[in-house]
Design a protein around this motif. Sequence first.
Motif, PDB file in Angstrom:
ATOM      1  N   VAL A   1       0.725  -1.421   0.038  1.00 53.85           N
ATOM      2  CA  VAL A   1      -0.032  -0.080   0.048  1.00 53.85           C
ATOM      3  C   VAL A   1       0.829   1.126   0.002  1.00 53.85           C
ATOM      4  O   VAL A   1       1.727   1.360   0.569  1.00 53.85           O
ATOM      5  CB  VAL A   1      -0.893  -0.146   1.304  1.00 53.85           C
TER       6      VAL A   1
ATOM      7  N   VAL B   1      -2.524   0.553  -4.628  1.00 48.20           N
ATOM      8  CA  VAL B   1      -2.205  -0.810  -4.057  1.00 48.20           C
ATOM      9  C   VAL B   1      -1.467  -1.838  -4.984  1.00 48.20           C
ATOM     10  O   VAL B   1      -1.981  -1.657  -6.151  1.00 48.20           O
ATOM     11  CB  VAL B   1      -3.403  -1.425  -3.041  1.00 48.20           C
TER      12      VAL B   1
ATOM     13  N   THR C   1      -4.566   0.261   4.459  1.00 49.02           N
ATOM     14  CA  THR C   1      -3.756  -0.844   5.143  1.00 49.02           C
ATOM     15  C   THR C   1      -4.248  -1.545   6.079  1.00 49.02           C
ATOM     16  O   THR C   1      -4.326  -2.630   6.055  1.00 49.02           O
ATOM     17  CB  THR C   1      -2.236  -0.074   5.493  1.00 49.02           C
TER      18      THR C   1
END
Length: 550
Positions: free
Chosen positions: A30, A77, A45
């Motif tokens: 992330v 991500v 996250t």
Amino acid sequence: MSEQNAPARPARRRPAEETHEGPTRAHAYVCEAASCMSLQAHDITVKLGEAAAAAGQSDVIVKRVGCMGLCAAGPLVQIPETGEMFNAVSPDAVGPIVAALKKVKPGAEKLPHGPFFEHQVRVVTENFGELDPESLDDYLGRGGYEALQKVLSEMTSTEVREEITKSGLRGRGGAGYPTGLKWTTVAKAPGTQKYVICNADEGDPGAFMDRSVLESDPFRVLEGMAIAAFAVHATEGYIYCRAEYPLAVARLRSAIRQAQRAGFLGQGIADTSFTFDVQIRLGAGAFVCGEETALIASVEGKRGTPRPRPPYPAVEGLFGCPTLINNVESFANVPAILRKGSEWYSAMGVGKSKGTKVFALAGRIVNTGLVEVPMGMSLREIVYDIGGGIIDGRPFKAVQTGGPSGGCIPAQFLDMPMTYESLIEVGSFMGSGGLIVMDDTSCMVDVAKYFMDFCRDESCGKCVPCRVGTTQMWMLLDKITRGQADLIDLAQLERLAGVVQKMSLCGLGQGAPNPIFSTLRYFRDEYMAHIEERRCPAGVCEFDAVEVPA
Ligand SMILES: Cc1cc2nc3c(=O)[nH]c(=O)nc-3n(C[C@H](O)[C@H](O)[C@H](O)COP(=O)(O)O)c2cc1C
Ligand code: SF4
């Protein structure tokens, strides 16, 4: 591994080592650099860790990493085993990522796909998007501190300086001064006390390269500084960073603490007699404090204003001692050069512009973000192949490089290789790496006025040509954009720009007229349209009503 790297767990709760049993099958990286953080990246996250755990994926690690570059599409991500990247992720919609993680088979890391990534060459940014910037272990696992250990165990200071000289590295803070030559001047300057300063003031509009480096790979900058300190015989270092970069400062602080604890900073580094430590100094956001003599004054606790040079800081700098000042990106190149060799580095680039350059793409470009390319890549490749072209397919008009002291490069130079020399030839300069892309909706007189407004605001006022001249030039530009100027005003603007360029004390004043010179050189017709026809071809400027004589 940092606290955040938890297997299918909200990162901060328990470290990976404590919870994870068995081999890791997949990762989710992330991006937690400032741009994605401003869009709730940390919540992603946490939520992703929870969702993966709820789906029974205890063999997945959710990890915080630094900037992935494609800031326009954030929050980002990435699944490194497949190279798959998820754009504009919301903390409340991580389901597709969990589903994709389920299908992953363990394997080597793959780069994200697509031209944005595939055309880049990553040296300074080699760890971006992969390294947890708050984990020394992660840095060490990626070859971190190998260069410093090699330098301390196998090389003399002279050999280190020669290696940097041979690499052809030039300062990335703006002027492109040869780094090896500067290091040698500091090393040979008389004096027992010497300092190393990292210039992280980064004030150019549109520039965010140094911030990204500090947020994404702070240990790399510390390692580069330590190598430099060894090479110039310095024992103390400072990082001068603007206070508007809180995440960068927090990560630097964490990195300094960890490096001190692990023996990479402080007394007797890596079990040798070499001693070097680093402190952070926060700048209050004055652009002129990025100028090296003003920066030194500010570190000394004085008002941050430039002084005439010589003496140069390399000979008489901080507290009157020889001082090496380099830019963040300059230092960040150093570990890679010492690890892989000067020949490897100098094989990249063109002519006297060696290695790579990090650019911040901003303005009317599809892929705003951070890129690193070999020196000499054409502007067209950067803007169209990597940057994805102009928003809404509009025509490219110009790109502004070099910040407020730089210039606007028009479409006719799109195929020009980006080197220090070629940029000067066309009336701009490399600067620190901000590229502001403009389309046909930008008025070039208005652009020149914007940069002059910046300079008059940031002028420290110490010398008259800059203090008075930047305001006078802004007033003339303002008059033109209001449709109130005549040709005498234009002539006066050009004359004044020449005087300010020649008579100012520091680079701020000397460079302030450059946006005027370059827009006049390539877009004089726009100035003439404003003056002679009271017309703004781009439709940006609003003219005052004409007073009809009674
Ligand atoms: C007005 C002004 C602002 C500057 N701002 C910066 C800055 O923010 N960061 C930087 O590295 N250099 C900046 N410089 C250049 C520094 O004076 C200095 O040349 C540079 O830090 C040297 O590092 P380098 O050799 O690695 O490029 C600025 C110069 C001027 C005239
Ligand atoms: S040129 Fe401008 S910023 Fe530089 S010393 Fe003079 S007044 Fe200050």
